[in-house]
Design a protein around this motif. Structure first.
Motif, PDB file in Angstrom:
ATOM      1  N   GLN A 188       0.828  -1.205   0.000  1.00 10.35           N
ATOM      2  CA  GLN A 188       0.000   0.000   0.000  1.00 10.35           C
ATOM      3  C   GLN A 188       0.867   1.262   0.000  1.00 10.35           C
ATOM      4  OE1 GLN A 188      -0.409  -2.606   1.922  1.00 10.35           O
ATOM      5  NE2 GLN A 188      -2.531  -3.335   1.715  1.00 10.35           N
ATOM      6  N   SER A 243       2.309   9.652  -5.172  1.00 10.93           N
ATOM      7  CA  SER A 243       0.952  10.041  -5.594  1.00 10.93           C
ATOM      8  C   SER A 243       0.695  11.517  -5.306  1.00 10.93           C
ATOM      9  CB  SER A 243      -0.077   9.191  -4.855  1.00 10.93           C
ATOM     10  OG  SER A 243      -0.102   9.539  -3.477  1.00 10.93           O
ATOM     11  N   GLN A 299       2.208   1.977  -3.496  1.00 12.32           N
ATOM     12  CA  GLN A 299       1.205   2.585  -4.370  1.00 12.32           C
ATOM     13  C   GLN A 299       1.008   4.064  -4.033  1.00 12.32           C
ATOM     14  OE1 GLN A 299      -2.046  -0.010  -3.469  1.00 12.32           O
ATOM     15  NE2 GLN A 299      -1.553  -1.459  -5.098  1.00 12.32           N
ATOM     16  N   SER A 316      -2.992   5.052  -4.859  1.00 16.10           N
ATOM     17  CA  SER A 316      -2.278   5.849  -5.868  1.00 16.10           C
ATOM     18  C   SER A 316      -3.135   6.996  -6.389  1.00 16.10           C
ATOM     19  CB  SER A 316      -1.857   4.959  -7.038  1.00 16.10           C
ATOM     20  OG  SER A 316      -2.987   4.564  -7.802  1.00 16.10           O
ATOM     21  N   ASP A 321      -7.803   3.865  -7.842  1.00 19.26           N
ATOM     22  CA  ASP A 321      -7.056   3.119  -6.839  1.00 19.26           C
ATOM     23  C   ASP A 321      -6.953   4.008  -5.601  1.00 19.26           C
ATOM     24  OD1 ASP A 321      -4.869   0.770  -6.392  1.00 19.26           O
ATOM     25  OD2 ASP A 321      -4.202   2.654  -5.478  1.00 19.26           O
TER      26      ASP A 321
END
Length: 742
Positions: free
Chosen positions: A57, A64, A60, A323, A320
């Motif tokens: 996690q 971001s 990801q 992300s 998602d």
């Protein structure tokens, strides 16, 4: 209650001697009055601690938009060159450079002169990055000039908008202030800490960016249990959002992805969205009349209009969650739920497969550019309605894409391809109400009553009824106080404040003091502000007293805004504290000297308080700053007449009527003033001209009849009196007047 709400803050590592944290722990989770204490920053463990157990996690999330929402300014985080670039816009020259390992912008400051400002933080990632500087008294300000990270160039966020250095909208002042406009959603566990006395901040945060704990809540207890229990640890779900249903998840994301007003002093994981915020509803200048995005709405306000939302679709179905990226960049995104052969075909969308025009989102999610280069899509997922475009000048994707065509072409081709548009969308009732079309008020009432439509649309219908205050009475809207939707109840409370409560009508608001949502309670208290506490029944007093504290916090959280100060002044006016209201509005104008909505209210209060000199100066200032606003001329004219200056008053009223020729009230007062000053000929001409526009206005007709009578033009007076009786045959005043003429 939702698991995201029940994040327990009790930690086995907390000292028994820490009284503040003990008080926080003793929060009663069953109470509707959710805890209002802030969460100590030390309850947040940080992203690297989360990474130890949640590496996938974290990977990801890393990189971001949430991760890069705000960063300390370094060569690694700053994407712009800062190598001496010069950028000129609206007469302001800005230079970006480095000195002694630090980054600077030389640009216009609060005094109208250029200064060097050190960059402290970066803000955002793509398609633009902003830069933040620190001013005295803890004010962090976002530069108006941003860097386009895709085209690699500087640009003005508002290139067509000239802003003077003394205005609130100047980058160095309130409009681009990070502490209050940005921080709550770009960092974790922000405490704004605004101090009204000296207009300063001591803002702090637990983590600089939108971290894991910004969404999942403080991790101290979770980590402590995991460390102590090791392999025996069973996650109790307190740190997870996976068990939320679709609406609960949207509610959690709404905190930062909604344009909203703050209800509480700061956000905590206790409570829902409506315990801390209330969304901006569908109103003019924010949305188009049919609910499509116009100004920034941050997605939530449009998404909750959609059938998608009401059929269980949430943010995570398309994005998602870590992300934030879309799961697919083509029609596979929509085909997760919709049948491919039926919808991803030329028979449905009428465009060649594989082209941009064949993408579902380009027909059902049109977008707009904000902040210069940031393209954002409308999340209301609607079918194009060129018929509404023809009626209410709302956009539609057909003529929006086919630039060489107009809305009539779009409508004709829509009918040819798909048949007549189905008129079962809430916009068919909302648009005429917002556009003030014939029957608009009744259309809004019908929408507000119909529970098949989205609650935000129904609440917006109630909110827009304030455009029809002359056509409705309080009792007509009291029914909405019993609605199941807290959005509708909140909007109704706001409307009732505008309508003013009658002697007994306030009792209908009392149950809202016990509502589960803080936003509803606070709005109910505001609507009750003109009701003396002595009139509150004993059974409601405990709730009234608790909501009073919540309302005080609500006023405090908006204290750095001139609009927030104006709300406080409105409260003071309601409770009869005119002097306090005047002082508050004067303070509001120090924050924003050109806010003439505030200045108009202040001028009217000066007038009511017989401070005629101050009132006159306020009206003059408004006319200097915003010439052409007819209602100011009207109010100023009434004041001048009060001051014994009828000739000057007449000039102001004439100008007001020139600017607002359809305003019967201005025409009535101008005519009466002319008549009182021995110009009956001109007075009668004003009335006759106005009656051509509104021939059934009985006030104008009666005044005209009266003037004819005073001029001994009895036949003409009889003619007007007869019209009055035709319009209102049972009006005793008109009947008596007619009989007196015969």
């Amino acid at each position: 209650m939702k698991k995201i709400i029940l994040l327990t803050i009790i930690s086995i590592l907390v000292s028994c001697g820490d009284k503040k944290e003990e008080a926080y722990q003793k929060m009663d989770p069953m109470s509707i009055f959710t805890n209002t204490d802030s969460i100590p920053n030390k309850h947040y463990v940080g992203n690297q601690k989360c990474k130890e157990c949640h590496a996938d996690q974290f990977q990801q999330w890393e990189g971001s938009h949430h991760d890069k929402s705000m960063q300390k300014a370094t060569r690694q985080t700053i994407l712009a060159p800062f190598n001496g670039e010069v950028f000129v816009s609206q007469g302001v020259t800005s230079t970006f450079f480095q000195k002694n390992g630090k980054f600077y912008a030389n640009t216009e400051g609060r005094d109208g002169k250029n200064h060097d400002y050190e960059i402290i933080y970066t803000f955002g990632l793509t398609p633009l990055q902003q830069y933040i500087v620190l001013f005295p008294n803890g004010h962090y300000q976002c530069l108006r000039t941003a860097y386009d990270t895709e085209k690699n160039k500087w640009f003005d966020l508002y290139p067509d908008f000239k802003v003077v250095h003394s205005e609130w909208l100047h980058w160095s002042r309130g409009g681009l202030n990070w502490n209050t406009m940005c921080s709550d959603c770009h960092s974790t566990n922000v405490k704004k800490n605004y101090h009204e006395k000296d207009h300063s901040y001591t803002t702090n945060y637990a983590i600089v960016n939108v971290s894991c704990e910004a969404c999942h809540g403080p991790g101290k207890e979770h980590v402590s249990k995991a460390v102590i229990q090791g392999d025996r640890y069973k996650n109790d779900g307190s740190m997870q959002m996976t068990n939320l249903n679709s609406k609960e998840l949207v509610d959690a994301c709404a905190r930062c992805h909604a344009r909203r007003e703050n209800i509480s002093l700061f956000h905590t994981p206790q409570g829902t969205f409506l315990d801390h915020y209330y969304p901006q509803l569908i109103r003019e200048n924010l949305y188009y009349a049919d609910g499509q995005i116009l100004d920034e709405d941050y997605v939530y306000g449009s998404f909750v209009q959609s059938k998608m939302y009401h059929n269980g679709v949430s943010c995570k179905d398309c994005h998602d969650v870590h992300s934030t990226k879309r799961k697919f960049d083509d029609n596979r995104l929509c085909l997760q739920c919709h049948e491919g052969p039926k919808y991803d075909s030329e028979t449905h969308h009428k465009h060649p497969i594989g082209t941009q025009s064949a993408l579902c989102i380009n027909c059902h999610m049109p977008g707009r550019f904000y902040m210069g280069n940031d393209f954002r899509r409308d999340h209301s997922f609607r079918i194009p309605r060129p018929d509404l475009s023809l009626k209410y000048n709302t956009p539609n994707v057909c003529s929006g894409c086919h630039k060489d065509k107009d809305d009539q072409w779009a409508y004709d081709n829509f009918v040819k391809l798909y048949g007549e548009p189905k008129k079962n969308h809430f916009s068919d009732k909302l648009a005429p109400g917002i556009a003030r079309a014939e029957g608009g008020k009744d259309s809004l009432i019908a929408l507000a009553k119909d529970t098949i439509y989205p609650n935000i649309a129904r609440a917006s219908a109630v909110s827009n009824l304030n455009n029809y205050t002359h056509l409705i009475n309080v009792k007509e809207v009291l029914q909405f106080l019993k609605d199941k939707s807290p959005l509708v109840k909140g909007a109704t409370a706001d409307l009732l404040f505008e309508l003013k409560l009658g002697t007994d009508n306030y009792k209908a608001l009392l149950p809202l003091l016990k509502d589960k949502k803080r936003a509803v309670r606070v709005k109910a208290f505001f609507a009750l502000s003109a009701v003396p506490k002595s009139k509150i029944p004993q059974e409601y007093l405990p709730f009234y007293n608790k909501v009073r504290v919540e309302f005080a916090n609500n006023l405090k959280v908006g204290g750095e805004f001139s609009g927030g100060r104006m709300k406080r002044a409105q409260y003071y006016m309601g409770v009869g504290k005119i002097t306090s209201a005047i002082k508050t509005l004067e303070e509001a104008l120090k924050l924003d000297p050109i806010n003439n909505i505030v200045r108009t209210s202040l001028a009217n209060l000066y007038y009511q308080n017989k401070q005629y000199t101050q009132a006159e100066q306020a009206y003059k200032t408004i006319l200097e700053q915003e010439p052409g606003f007819g209602l100011t001329n009207f109010d100023y004219g009434l004041l001048l007449n009060e001051l014994g200056k009828p000739k000057e008053a007449i000039l102001q009223l004439k100008e007001a009527l020139r600017l607002l020729p359809d305003n019967d009230r201005i025409a009535y007062n101008l005519s009466l003033l002319l008549f009182q000053n021995n110009d009956s000929k001109q007075a009668i001409l004003v009335l006759k001209k106005q009656l051509k526009t509104n021939p059934n206005n009985t006030d104008l007709i009666y005044l005209l009849a009266y003037m004819y009578h005073q001029n001994k033009q009895i036949d003409l007076a009889k003619e007007q009196a007869k019209k009055l009786l035709e319009l209102q045959p049972n009006n005793p005043q008109y009947l008596q007047f007619y009989q007196a003429l015969n």
